[in-house]
Design a protein around this motif. Structure first.
Motif, short mmCIF file in Angstrom:
data_model
loop_
_atom_site.label_atom_id
_atom_site.label_comp_id
_atom_site.label_asym_id
_atom_site.label_seq_id
_atom_site.Cartn_x
_atom_site.Cartn_y
_atom_site.Cartn_z
N GLU A 239 -23.93 1.94 13.11
CA GLU A 239 -23.71 2.73 14.32
C GLU A 239 -23.20 4.11 13.93
N VAL A 240 -23.49 5.07 14.78
CA VAL A 240 -22.98 6.43 14.59
C VAL A 240 -21.96 6.73 15.67
N PHE A 241 -20.80 7.22 15.25
CA PHE A 241 -19.73 7.56 16.19
C PHE A 241 -19.49 9.07 16.09
N ASP A 242 -19.59 9.71 17.23
CA ASP A 242 -19.50 11.18 17.24
C ASP A 242 -18.09 11.69 16.98
N SER A 243 -17.10 10.93 17.39
CA SER A 243 -15.73 11.44 17.24
C SER A 243 -14.77 10.28 16.98
N VAL A 244 -14.21 10.27 15.78
CA VAL A 244 -13.19 9.28 15.40
C VAL A 244 -12.12 10.00 14.60
N THR A 245 -11.03 9.32 14.36
CA THR A 245 -9.98 9.86 13.48
C THR A 245 -9.70 8.83 12.39
N ILE A 246 -9.71 9.30 11.15
CA ILE A 246 -9.49 8.44 10.00
C ILE A 246 -8.21 8.89 9.30
N MET A 247 -7.41 7.89 8.92
CA MET A 247 -6.18 8.19 8.19
C MET A 247 -6.16 7.43 6.88
N PHE A 248 -5.79 8.12 5.81
CA PHE A 248 -5.51 7.51 4.51
C PHE A 248 -4.03 7.67 4.22
N PHE A 249 -3.46 6.64 3.60
CA PHE A 249 -2.10 6.82 3.09
C PHE A 249 -1.93 5.97 1.84
N ASP A 250 -1.03 6.40 0.97
CA ASP A 250 -0.73 5.64 -0.23
C ASP A 250 0.77 5.71 -0.51
N LEU A 251 1.18 4.97 -1.53
CA LEU A 251 2.57 4.97 -1.97
C LEU A 251 2.66 5.90 -3.17
N TYR A 252 3.10 7.12 -2.95
CA TYR A 252 3.18 8.10 -4.03
C TYR A 252 4.27 7.67 -5.02
N GLY A 253 3.89 7.56 -6.29
CA GLY A 253 4.81 7.08 -7.32
C GLY A 253 4.57 5.64 -7.70
N PHE A 254 3.62 4.97 -7.02
CA PHE A 254 3.35 3.55 -7.29
C PHE A 254 2.79 3.37 -8.70
N GLU A 255 1.88 4.25 -9.11
CA GLU A 255 1.24 4.10 -10.40
C GLU A 255 2.25 4.24 -11.53
N VAL A 256 3.24 5.11 -11.35
CA VAL A 256 4.27 5.25 -12.37
C VAL A 256 5.13 3.99 -12.44
N SER A 257 5.39 3.39 -11.27
CA SER A 257 6.23 2.19 -11.22
C SER A 257 5.58 0.99 -11.89
N ILE A 258 4.24 1.00 -11.99
CA ILE A 258 3.54 -0.13 -12.61
C ILE A 258 4.04 -0.34 -14.04
N HIS A 259 4.34 0.72 -14.73
CA HIS A 259 4.77 0.63 -16.13
C HIS A 259 6.28 0.44 -16.25
N ASP A 362 -18.91 12.64 5.83
CA ASP A 362 -18.02 13.65 5.28
C ASP A 362 -16.61 13.54 5.86
N THR A 363 -16.51 12.97 7.06
CA THR A 363 -15.19 12.80 7.67
C THR A 363 -14.30 11.91 6.81
N VAL A 364 -14.90 10.89 6.22
CA VAL A 364 -14.14 9.98 5.35
C VAL A 364 -13.62 10.74 4.13
N ASN A 365 -14.51 11.54 3.53
CA ASN A 365 -14.10 12.29 2.33
C ASN A 365 -13.00 13.30 2.65
N THR A 366 -13.14 13.98 3.78
CA THR A 366 -12.15 14.99 4.14
C THR A 366 -10.79 14.36 4.42
N ALA A 367 -10.78 13.23 5.11
CA ALA A 367 -9.52 12.53 5.38
C ALA A 367 -8.86 12.10 4.07
N SER A 368 -9.68 11.64 3.12
CA SER A 368 -9.13 11.25 1.82
C SER A 368 -8.54 12.46 1.10
N ARG A 369 -9.20 13.64 1.20
CA ARG A 369 -8.69 14.86 0.57
C ARG A 369 -7.36 15.29 1.22
#
Length: 423
Positions: A239-259, A362-369
């Protein structure tokens, strides 16, 4: 026994008055295991047949005269109710002993007939079956009187029936009048049907619970409307959706904590973050698309359109998540980093063995950026999302970050979403 007595009582209280030629062969069992009495109502024919048998008794097998009363064998009386009672007594003993009333029927025929006609021998006097010994004294006495030489002293069929009912209560306490063989079979069938219904109801209940659990798991992987389509075996297309809002979030510092941290502690943390995220997503009109490690993607406006509310729903979710997850991250060297963007996308289910709901465009890529170019503890959004938010949800506050460079994108102005809405 009950059917026999009831049938003969009916015959004796109707215009037929008596049967006249009752034998074991006249008692028929139908497909419902109910005893029915045949060949009654023809008094003249019965009398002729009875006389013929009596006159030729020497040539008739003894077993055909077992049910004949002594007075008929002695030519003293024609068939009547009393002779019927004698025959009923013989048949009752047959049923109780499951055997012929007289043993060795082929031996000493003439002698046995003489003893029967004189009353010296009755089925009860030579019967040794244990079932006979277990009878109630009143029923045993009643059976003895059915073989009395004086027809006037024999009990009526109605009395036999009443005595038999008392006997049934003795053998089967609490039994009712209708507890004959077919009733016992029907009772067992009804009991089996009830048990089967209970078993089916339990299995149905278990099936409903299992289905509910499957639905819960599926709805965590796929949107509810797609789950319903799959259940109806409908095709799920893109399906194509003309207008949605996408949010990305992460835990900044998580990769450092792995070690630096124990992996089990990090897994517990991710489980807690996932649980809190699911709880917050359920409170708004949004769908968690996927979670990979410490990265989460959430969309509003798909797979169900909600007009222009999607940006407000995502902002509400961002503030709620920051409020709850910061408590989990307190004391850890991690912070939430969020980014969101509004625009058009294509979405659909991908895969069959492990289906996933995927977003493309492109909306997905921009939200990720927006997330990757953001700062820890901040929620960054594009100018498009900010403009849409001002028009649809004026209670949220934003400040401009300015124009920044975005990887593989033209420089653009972005905005910070403040943590508290201005109601």
């Amino acid at each position: 026994m009950h059917d026999l007595c009831e049938g003969m009582n009916f015959i004796h209280t109707t215009v037929s008055s008596f049967h006249g030629y009752l034998t074991g062969s006249k008692c028929l069992i139908d497909k419902h295991f109910i005893l029915k009495i045949g060949e009654f109502g023809c008094e003249t024919l019965v009398s002729l047949l009875a006389n013929e048998h009596i006159k030729t008794a020497i040539h008739v097998p003894v077993k055909k005269l077992y049910w004949t009363a002594p007075e008929m064998l002695n030519y003293q009386m024609m068939p009547n109710r009393a002779t019927d009672v004698y025959a009923v007594g013989v048949i009752l003993l047959e049923i109780l002993s499951s055997d012929y009333p007289y043993p060795d029927p082929e031996q000493e025929c003439k002698c046995l007939l003489e003893k029967i006609s004189s009353g010296a021998v009755t089925p009860l006097t030579i019967q040794k079956d244990e079932n006979i010994r277990r009878l109630r004294p009143d029923l045993l006495a009643c059976l003895e009187w059915t073989f009395h030489l004086d027809p006037n002293k024999r009990p009526t069929v109605a009395k036999l029936l009443r005595t038999l009912l008392r006997q049934e209560e003795n053998f089967f306490p609490g039994s009712k009048r209708s507890d004959r063989l077919v009733d016992q079979i029907m009772e067992r069938l009804n009991r089996y049907a009830a048990e089967l219904e209970d078993r089916v109801a339990k299995q149905t209940s278990d099936l409903i619970k299992e289905r509910a659990q499957c639905d819960t798991i599926l709805r965590q992987i796929l949107p509810g409307n797609i789950v319903e389509k799959l259940r109806r075996c409908e095709h799920v297309g893109a399906e194509v959706f003309d207008s949605v809002t996408i949010m990305f979030f992460d835990l900044y510092g998580f990769e450092v904590s792995i070690h630096q941290k124990r992996l089990t502690d990090l897994m517990d943390l991710l489980n807690a973050v996932e649980s809190q995220t699911d709880s917050c997503v359920n409170d708004v009109d949004a769908f968690k698309v996927e979670a990979i490690g410490d990265n989460f993607m959430i969309v509003s406006g798909a797979p169900v359109c909600n007009g222009s509310r999607h940006v407000g729903e995502i902002c509400k979710l961002a503030i709620s998540l920051r409020s709850k997850l910061e408590k989990l991250l307190e004391g850890r060297e991690m912070q939430l980093r969020m980014g969101l963007h509004s625009g058009s996308i294509a979405a659909g289910m991908v895969g069959f063995r492990k289906p996933r709901y995927c977003l493309f465009g492109d909306t997905v890529n921009t939200a990720s950026r927006m997330m990757s170019h953001g700062l820890p503890g901040k929620t960054q959004m594009t100018g498009i999302a900010a403009d849409l938010l001002r028009k649809s949800c004026s209670q949220f506050r934003m400040i401009s970050r300015g124009v920044i460079k975005i990887k593989n994108k033209e420089p653009m102005e972005t905005f910070w979403l403040l943590n508290e809405p201005s109601y």
